[in-house]
Design an enzyme around this catalytic site. Sequence first.
Site, short mmCIF file in Angstrom:
data_model
loop_
_atom_site.label_atom_id
_atom_site.label_comp_id
_atom_site.label_asym_id
_atom_site.label_seq_id
_atom_site.Cartn_x
_atom_site.Cartn_y
_atom_site.Cartn_z
N LYS A 178 -9.43 -29.03 -25.28
CA LYS A 178 -8.17 -28.43 -25.71
C LYS A 178 -7.87 -28.80 -27.16
O LYS A 178 -8.46 -29.73 -27.71
CB LYS A 178 -7.05 -28.94 -24.79
CG LYS A 178 -7.21 -28.54 -23.32
CD LYS A 178 -6.00 -28.97 -22.51
CE LYS A 178 -6.12 -28.54 -21.06
NZ LYS A 178 -4.87 -28.80 -20.31
N GLU B 4 -13.80 -18.88 -13.72
CA GLU B 4 -13.46 -19.34 -15.07
C GLU B 4 -14.65 -19.22 -16.03
O GLU B 4 -14.49 -18.85 -17.19
CB GLU B 4 -12.96 -20.80 -15.02
CG GLU B 4 -11.61 -20.90 -14.30
CD GLU B 4 -11.12 -22.34 -14.16
OE1 GLU B 4 -11.85 -23.28 -14.51
OE2 GLU B 4 -9.98 -22.50 -13.67
N1 UDP Z 1 0.89 -28.60 -17.66
C1 UDP Z 1 2.03 -28.93 -18.38
N2 UDP Z 1 3.09 -29.49 -17.71
C2 UDP Z 1 3.06 -29.76 -16.38
C3 UDP Z 1 1.90 -29.40 -15.65
C4 UDP Z 1 0.83 -28.83 -16.32
O1 UDP Z 1 2.09 -28.71 -19.58
O2 UDP Z 1 4.05 -30.29 -15.84
C5 UDP Z 1 -0.26 -28.04 -18.37
C6 UDP Z 1 -1.33 -29.11 -18.64
O3 UDP Z 1 -1.92 -28.85 -19.90
C7 UDP Z 1 -2.30 -28.85 -17.49
C8 UDP Z 1 -2.26 -27.33 -17.40
O4 UDP Z 1 -0.88 -27.01 -17.60
O5 UDP Z 1 -3.59 -29.37 -17.76
C9 UDP Z 1 -2.74 -26.76 -16.08
O6 UDP Z 1 -1.98 -27.32 -15.03
P1 UDP Z 1 -2.67 -27.71 -13.65
O7 UDP Z 1 -1.57 -28.04 -12.68
O8 UDP Z 1 -3.65 -26.66 -13.26
O9 UDP Z 1 -3.40 -29.12 -14.01
P2 UDP Z 1 -4.92 -29.48 -14.27
O10 UDP Z 1 -5.76 -28.66 -13.32
O11 UDP Z 1 -5.23 -29.19 -15.71
O12 UDP Z 1 -5.00 -30.97 -13.98
#
Ligand code: UDP
Length: 153
Positions: free
Chosen positions: A9, A126
């Site tokens: 990222k 993806e």
């Molecule tokens: N995210 C955020 N705030 C939150 C939860 C998620 O900004 O409270 C963002 C964060 O960058 C995260 C992405 O959204 O990695 C995707 O969320 P997901 O729940 O899929 O988490 P991941 O699979 O990345 O752990």
Amino acid sequence: MEKTLVIFKPSAIDRRLVGKIISRIEDKGFVIAGIKMMQLDEKILREHYAHLVDKPFFPSLVESMISTPVIVACLAGVEAVRVFREMTGVTNGRNAAPGTLRGDFCMSSQTNIVHASDSVENAEIELARFFAKGEIFDYLPSNVKYFYGDNEL
Ligand code: UDP
Ligand code: MG
């Protein structure tokens, strides 16, 4: 071998962490099956983060994800999806276990360094979203035998 998607990222690009993270990926034993830099936009992020479009933080997430180009990579390995997801750690870097990428390199629930596919099914979707067919390579480096026992490959 199973394949998974990692996105470095903008938080990793800004902080020049790409080399360190790739070293850890290679040290662990993943094969890099594809890698490139690209600029994301809101359209692809609405697909990629479809489960989050209604969240209040979504506009801020988009802003952060388009703030620099990202690096996307395809990692191959036995159980690559689960292994890399565990290596990544939980979403919020403040809760991620020490030793994980998020646990070691970030303090944020948003700018959390890397994306990792969360299931084999989603990894396939993806990878198709971010890579054209010819950009992912099916090969086994000769050293892969040192990372697995005889019956594991
Ligand atoms: N995210 C955020 N705030 C939150 C939860 C998620 O900004 O409270 C963002 C964060 O960058 C995260 C992405 O959204 O990695 C995707 O969320 P997901 O729940 O899929 O988490 P991941 O699979 O990345 O752990
Ligand atoms: Mg996710």
